[in-house]
Design a protein around this motif. Structure first.
Motif: not given
Length: 401
Positions: A196-207
């Motif tokens: 739960a401490k690592e709940m930051q959203m990913p930086n998605i580069k795929c488009r």
């Protein structure tokens, strides 16, 4: 004359005894290796320089690269597969031209690798082999190494991955190559690891994703926020006969019930990540396939409130039926325009369709066939129709053009 024939036969036998597999022509080797499983052809390639130089580019280009990224150090088979993965990663770092050849990648975790059924003697044999083998890889480094090199696969078109850890899934989504067209995620454990401490959203580069398949094959279905009797009891009785109003009131009570939501932060996090992935690729998605999971945890989300101009079909299972009205009308409203379904048939222009595959629709529960019901977006009569036979096969197999 007989002595000459005997001499020739002896020479042929002597010559044939010196021919090895590596001496075969490249075209023949390609056909032979085409029948070998991916887990087997990679260690074979890396162990024979002659065959490697003849076949490696063709095989990496035409055959899926199937690797294992997690396992148990006490199991010989897992040890061997992880060692193969590590060896290939090291080899690719020294030969970066291979990255551009790989088109299809499949990542397996330990759950998806079936155990050998060993007798006691076989178990002792494997144990001896495991003790005598020198461990050359840190198992914890393999997933991190795969994530770090994933963006290097500049021509990757399709990725299939088994998931038992939502932190690994988050890191994977952030490393997807921009060229990726198809993504298949299979969650094969009932309770994926989650911090739960690592709940930051990913930086998605795929488009540029065109197809997304999110499946859960664990024994326990993924249902976010199970409906409880207390939700129904809080709804005024005068609304019980009005389906849409009743559904909205249930939703309101459900969303305000912290006891349901806070108990499942892992599923909420998974749903938000998938919703963000859909938002980032909304303009290119052709097909979205969600099964073994209640699609509510993805589509009832702030990230998915956007038009998808290329969307043709959403495939679901029976787990999504109870709460379809919570999110489907809003999605239909922004995506009811017609689209050309097949490049070969310009006359087949239809609005997107939602298809639910389920054994619930069969006449006899004992039958194994899966029937489907469907509805086109924006149907003014709000009608579902049944499909079977070739129609079911068509929607089951539809893929991006």
């Amino acid at each position: 004359m007989d002595s000459l024939a005997t001499q020739l036969d002896g020479q042929l036998i002597q010559y044939s005894s010196r021919i090895t597999l590596a001496d075969l022509p490249k075209e023949l080797l390609d056909k032979i290796l085409g029948y070998v499983e991916s887990f087997d052809y990679i260690p074979f390639l890396l162990s024979c320089k002659t065959i490697y130089h003849k076949c490696h580019l063709t095989l990496f280009r035409l055959k899926p690269v199937r690797l294992q990224y997690s396992g148990n150090s006490h199991n010989f088979r897992y040890n061997r597969n992880l060692q193969t993965t590590w060896n290939l990663l090291q080899h690719m770092s020294n030969n970066p031209e291979i990255y551009a050849e790989v088109k299809v990648f499949q990542l397996k975790n330990s759950v998806s690798i079936k155990e050998f059924e060993k007798s006691h003697v076989e178990s002792r044999k494997f144990h001896r082999r495991d003790k005598s083998s020198s461990l050359k890889v840190d198992y914890n480094e393999v997933p991190l190494s795969l994530i770090s090199v994933l963006p290097n696969f500049v021509n990757l078109r399709y990725l299939k991955v088994d998931i038992g850890d939502f932190t690994f899934l988050r890191n994977l989504l952030g490393a997807l190559p921009s060229t990726l067209k198809g993504l298949n995620i299979n969650i094969n454990v009932a309770n994926p690891k989650f911090n739960a401490k690592e709940m930051q959203m990913p930086n998605i580069k795929c488009r540029s994703l065109k197809t997304l398949a999110l499946h859960s094959t664990s024994k326990e279905p993924m249902i976010y926020g199970k409906l409880r009797s207390r939700h129904v009891m809080k709804v005024p009785s005068r609304y019980l006969m009005e389906e849409s109003t009743f559904s909205d009131l249930i939703r309101e009570k459900f969303e305000q019930d912290d006891r349901s939501i806070k108990k499942q932060p892992n599923l909420k996090f998974c749903g938000e990540m998938m919703a963000l992935l859909i938002q980032q690729n909304a303009s290119t998605f052709y097909s979205i396939d969600i099964r073994g999971i209640d699609a509510t945890l993805i589509f009832l989300n702030r990230f998915v409130a956007c038009p998808m101009k290329s969307l043709r079909v959403i495939k679901l299972c029976n787990l999504s039926i109870p709460r379809l009205k919570w999110w489907l009308p809003a999605l239909e409203k922004s995506n009811s325009n017609k689209r050309q379904f097949m490049a070969s048939n310009s006359g087949l222009s239809l609005p997107p369709i939602v298809v639910i595959f389920s054994k619930l629709f069969t006449n006899t529960p004992q039958r194994r066939d899966v029937q489907c019901r469907a509805r086109f977006f924006g149907d003014p009569e709000d009608q579902w129709f049944s499909m079977g036979g070739e129609a079911t096969e068509f929607w089951e197999g539809i893929h991006y053009q």
